[in-house]
Design a protein around this motif. Structure first.
Motif, PDB file in Angstrom:
ATOM      1  N   THR A  57      37.905  46.568  46.359  1.00  0.00           N
ATOM      2  CA  THR A  57      37.209  47.640  47.068  1.00  0.00           C
ATOM      3  C   THR A  57      38.124  48.838  47.296  1.00  0.00           C
ATOM      4  OG1 THR A  57      35.773  46.037  48.163  1.00  0.00           O
ATOM      5  CG2 THR A  57      35.927  48.216  49.173  1.00  0.00           C
ATOM      6  N   VAL A  58      39.370  48.591  47.688  1.00  0.00           N
ATOM      7  CA  VAL A  58      40.328  49.674  47.909  1.00  0.00           C
ATOM      8  C   VAL A  58      40.595  50.415  46.606  1.00  0.00           C
ATOM      9  CG1 VAL A  58      42.747  50.173  48.489  1.00  0.00           C
ATOM     10  CG2 VAL A  58      41.413  48.647  49.924  1.00  0.00           C
ATOM     11  N   VAL A  59      40.779  49.689  45.519  1.00  0.00           N
ATOM     12  CA  VAL A  59      41.031  50.321  44.220  1.00  0.00           C
ATOM     13  C   VAL A  59      39.804  51.123  43.774  1.00  0.00           C
ATOM     14  CG1 VAL A  59      41.415  49.851  41.764  1.00  0.00           C
ATOM     15  CG2 VAL A  59      42.799  48.700  43.495  1.00  0.00           C
ATOM     16  N   LYS A  60      38.634  50.581  43.980  1.00  0.00           N
ATOM     17  CA  LYS A  60      37.411  51.292  43.600  1.00  0.00           C
ATOM     18  C   LYS A  60      37.278  52.589  44.395  1.00  0.00           C
ATOM     19  CE  LYS A  60      32.461  50.624  43.030  1.00  0.00           C
ATOM     20  NZ  LYS A  60      31.337  49.693  43.182  1.00  0.00           N
ATOM     21  N   ALA A  61      37.563  52.531  45.689  1.00  0.00           N
ATOM     22  CA  ALA A  61      37.476  53.725  46.520  1.00  0.00           C
ATOM     23  C   ALA A  61      38.543  54.751  46.133  1.00  0.00           C
ATOM     24  CB  ALA A  61      37.625  53.347  47.991  1.00  0.00           C
ATOM     25  N   ALA A  62      39.751  54.282  45.839  1.00  0.00           N
ATOM     26  CA  ALA A  62      40.835  55.191  45.468  1.00  0.00           C
ATOM     27  C   ALA A  62      40.596  55.836  44.112  1.00  0.00           C
ATOM     28  CB  ALA A  62      42.166  54.438  45.467  1.00  0.00           C
ATOM     29  N   SER A  63      39.854  55.168  43.248  1.00  0.00           N
ATOM     30  CA  SER A  63      39.611  55.706  41.911  1.00  0.00           C
ATOM     31  C   SER A  63      38.264  56.416  41.788  1.00  0.00           C
ATOM     32  CB  SER A  63      39.697  54.592  40.875  1.00  0.00           C
ATOM     33  OG  SER A  63      38.630  53.686  41.032  1.00  0.00           O
ATOM     34  N   ALA A  64      37.585  56.634  42.910  1.00  0.00           N
ATOM     35  CA  ALA A  64      36.244  57.216  42.876  1.00  0.00           C
ATOM     36  C   ALA A  64      36.212  58.581  42.192  1.00  0.00           C
ATOM     37  CB  ALA A  64      35.680  57.323  44.284  1.00  0.00           C
ATOM     38  N   LYS A  65      37.256  59.368  42.361  1.00  0.00           N
ATOM     39  CA  LYS A  65      37.268  60.709  41.777  1.00  0.00           C
ATOM     40  C   LYS A  65      37.932  60.768  40.412  1.00  0.00           C
ATOM     41  CE  LYS A  65      36.981  63.192  46.106  1.00  0.00           C
ATOM     42  NZ  LYS A  65      37.556  64.225  46.955  1.00  0.00           N
ATOM     43  N   SER A  66      38.423  59.648  39.936  1.00  0.00           N
ATOM     44  CA  SER A  66      39.075  59.654  38.626  1.00  0.00           C
ATOM     45  C   SER A  66      38.022  59.585  37.520  1.00  0.00           C
ATOM     46  CB  SER A  66      40.061  58.488  38.491  1.00  0.00           C
ATOM     47  OG  SER A  66      39.370  57.276  38.418  1.00  0.00           O
ATOM     48  N   GLU A  67      38.446  59.919  36.322  1.00  0.00           N
ATOM     49  CA  GLU A  67      37.531  59.948  35.186  1.00  0.00           C
ATOM     50  C   GLU A  67      37.078  58.560  34.766  1.00  0.00           C
ATOM     51  OE1 GLU A  67      40.303  61.724  32.649  1.00  0.00           O
ATOM     52  OE2 GLU A  67      40.349  63.556  33.818  1.00  0.00           O
ATOM     53  N   LYS A  68      37.979  57.585  34.851  1.00  0.00           N
ATOM     54  CA  LYS A  68      37.684  56.227  34.412  1.00  0.00           C
ATOM     55  C   LYS A  68      37.613  55.292  35.613  1.00  0.00           C
ATOM     56  CE  LYS A  68      40.189  56.656  30.079  1.00  0.00           C
ATOM     57  NZ  LYS A  68      41.253  56.091  29.259  1.00  0.00           N
ATOM     58  N   PRO A  69      36.692  54.349  35.586  1.00  0.00           N
ATOM     59  CA  PRO A  69      36.677  53.344  36.660  1.00  0.00           C
ATOM     60  C   PRO A  69      37.836  52.353  36.479  1.00  0.00           C
ATOM     61  CG  PRO A  69      34.965  52.871  35.059  1.00  0.00           C
ATOM     62  CD  PRO A  69      35.588  54.180  34.659  1.00  0.00           C
ATOM     63  N   TYR A  70      38.359  51.879  37.583  1.00  0.00           N
ATOM     64  CA  TYR A  70      39.432  50.893  37.562  1.00  0.00           C
ATOM     65  C   TYR A  70      38.889  49.554  38.026  1.00  0.00           C
ATOM     66  CZ  TYR A  70      43.087  54.372  36.843  1.00  0.00           C
ATOM     67  OH  TYR A  70      43.893  55.347  36.309  1.00  0.00           O
ATOM     68  N   LEU A  71      39.252  48.501  37.319  1.00  0.00           N
ATOM     69  CA  LEU A  71      38.880  47.140  37.673  1.00  0.00           C
ATOM     70  C   LEU A  71      40.157  46.343  37.910  1.00  0.00           C
ATOM     71  CD1 LEU A  71      36.262  46.556  34.841  1.00  0.00           C
ATOM     72  CD2 LEU A  71      35.807  47.290  37.167  1.00  0.00           C
ATOM     73  N   VAL A  72      40.107  45.371  38.794  1.00  0.00           N
ATOM     74  CA  VAL A  72      41.277  44.536  39.081  1.00  0.00           C
ATOM     75  C   VAL A  72      40.973  43.110  38.651  1.00  0.00           C
ATOM     76  CG1 VAL A  72      42.826  43.659  40.858  1.00  0.00           C
ATOM     77  CG2 VAL A  72      41.956  45.994  41.020  1.00  0.00           C
ATOM     78  N   ASP A  73      41.828  42.563  37.799  1.00  0.00           N
ATOM     79  CA  ASP A  73      41.753  41.159  37.395  1.00  0.00           C
ATOM     80  C   ASP A  73      42.966  40.437  37.961  1.00  0.00           C
ATOM     81  OD1 ASP A  73      39.429  41.266  35.935  1.00  0.00           O
ATOM     82  OD2 ASP A  73      40.423  41.472  33.999  1.00  0.00           O
ATOM     83  N   ILE A  74      42.734  39.342  38.649  1.00  0.00           N
ATOM     84  CA  ILE A  74      43.825  38.520  39.144  1.00  0.00           C
ATOM     85  C   ILE A  74      43.940  37.349  38.189  1.00  0.00           C
ATOM     86  CG2 ILE A  74      44.688  37.151  41.070  1.00  0.00           C
ATOM     87  CD1 ILE A  74      42.928  38.983  42.875  1.00  0.00           C
ATOM     88  N   LEU A  75      45.047  37.296  37.471  1.00  0.00           N
ATOM     89  CA  LEU A  75      45.224  36.302  36.414  1.00  0.00           C
ATOM     90  C   LEU A  75      46.068  35.131  36.876  1.00  0.00           C
ATOM     91  CD1 LEU A  75      46.004  38.706  33.447  1.00  0.00           C
ATOM     92  CD2 LEU A  75      43.813  37.762  34.092  1.00  0.00           C
ATOM     93  N   GLU A  76      45.676  33.959  36.415  1.00  0.00           N
ATOM     94  CA  GLU A  76      46.495  32.779  36.662  1.00  0.00           C
ATOM     95  C   GLU A  76      47.598  32.746  35.630  1.00  0.00           C
ATOM     96  OE1 GLU A  76      44.540  29.101  37.415  1.00  0.00           O
ATOM     97  OE2 GLU A  76      42.744  30.129  38.138  1.00  0.00           O
ATOM     98  N   GLU A  77      48.580  31.935  35.871  1.00  0.00           N
ATOM     99  CA  GLU A  77      49.771  31.886  35.025  1.00  0.00           C
ATOM    100  C   GLU A  77      49.458  31.613  33.554  1.00  0.00           C
ATOM    101  OE1 GLU A  77      53.532  28.969  34.842  1.00  0.00           O
ATOM    102  OE2 GLU A  77      53.193  29.910  36.769  1.00  0.00           O
ATOM    103  N   ASP A  78      48.474  30.749  33.287  1.00  0.00           N
ATOM    104  CA  ASP A  78      48.187  30.355  31.919  1.00  0.00           C
ATOM    105  C   ASP A  78      47.233  31.302  31.186  1.00  0.00           C
ATOM    106  OD1 ASP A  78      46.054  29.679  33.490  1.00  0.00           O
ATOM    107  OD2 ASP A  78      45.700  27.735  32.553  1.00  0.00           O
ATOM    108  N   GLU A  79      46.707  32.313  31.858  1.00  0.00           N
ATOM    109  CA  GLU A  79      45.804  33.259  31.198  1.00  0.00           C
ATOM    110  C   GLU A  79      46.606  34.311  30.444  1.00  0.00           C
ATOM    111  OE1 GLU A  79      42.229  34.667  33.259  1.00  0.00           O
ATOM    112  OE2 GLU A  79      42.943  33.476  34.946  1.00  0.00           O
ATOM    113  N   GLN A  80      46.134  34.653  29.268  1.00  0.00           N
ATOM    114  CA  GLN A  80      46.802  35.651  28.438  1.00  0.00           C
ATOM    115  C   GLN A  80      46.201  37.024  28.696  1.00  0.00           C
ATOM    116  OE1 GLN A  80      49.420  35.030  26.365  1.00  0.00           O
ATOM    117  NE2 GLN A  80      49.373  32.980  27.219  1.00  0.00           N
ATOM    118  N   GLU A  81      47.001  38.071  28.468  1.00  0.00           N
ATOM    119  CA  GLU A  81      46.507  39.423  28.617  1.00  0.00           C
ATOM    120  C   GLU A  81      45.451  39.697  27.567  1.00  0.00           C
ATOM    121  OE1 GLU A  81      49.517  42.411  28.720  1.00  0.00           O
ATOM    122  OE2 GLU A  81      50.743  41.277  30.105  1.00  0.00           O
ATOM    123  N   GLY A  82      44.450  40.481  27.936  1.00  0.00           N
ATOM    124  CA  GLY A  82      43.432  40.873  26.989  1.00  0.00           C
ATOM    125  C   GLY A  82      42.261  39.911  26.903  1.00  0.00           C
ATOM    126  N   GLU A  83      42.264  38.832  27.656  1.00  0.00           N
ATOM    127  CA  GLU A  83      41.133  37.883  27.624  1.00  0.00           C
ATOM    128  C   GLU A  83      40.058  38.341  28.557  1.00  0.00           C
ATOM    129  OE1 GLU A  83      42.069  33.805  28.193  1.00  0.00           O
ATOM    130  OE2 GLU A  83      43.466  33.783  26.554  1.00  0.00           O
TER     131      GLU A  83
END
Length: 83
Positions: A57-83
């Motif tokens: 929610t904080v990231v969404k509010a902080a990025s409200a005026k930016s051109e691109k929306p920002y999403l936050v993914d919390i990854l576990e140790e075994d997850e690879q980037e880009g999945e």
């Protein structure tokens, strides 16, 4: 935005040196990937996901005026980037 997520995560965990934040740009949006030490995962997610939802929610509010929306993914140790 990356620094905001890093600051929040480091404030919550017991092992701030293990916090990793990376940004991926995908199809008109930016995905912020957050990794923490497995022992700190519960602190970042919170009971019933409340802390994770608050971070998003904080990231969404902080990025409200930016051109691109920002999403936050919390990854576990075994997850690879880009999945």
């Amino acid at each position: 935005m990356e620094e905001l997520v890093r600051y929040i995560a480091k404030s919550l965990v017991e092992k701030p040196e293990a916090v990793e934040v990376t940004v991926l740009e995908k199809e008109g949006e930016c995905v912020i990937q957050l990794r923490v030490d497995p022992s700190d995962m519960g602190k970042v997610i919170g009971k019933q996901g409340r802390i994770a939802k608050a971070i998003r929610t904080v990231v969404k509010a902080a990025s409200a005026k930016s051109e691109k929306p920002y999403l936050v993914d919390i990854l576990e140790e075994d997850e690879q980037e880009g999945e």
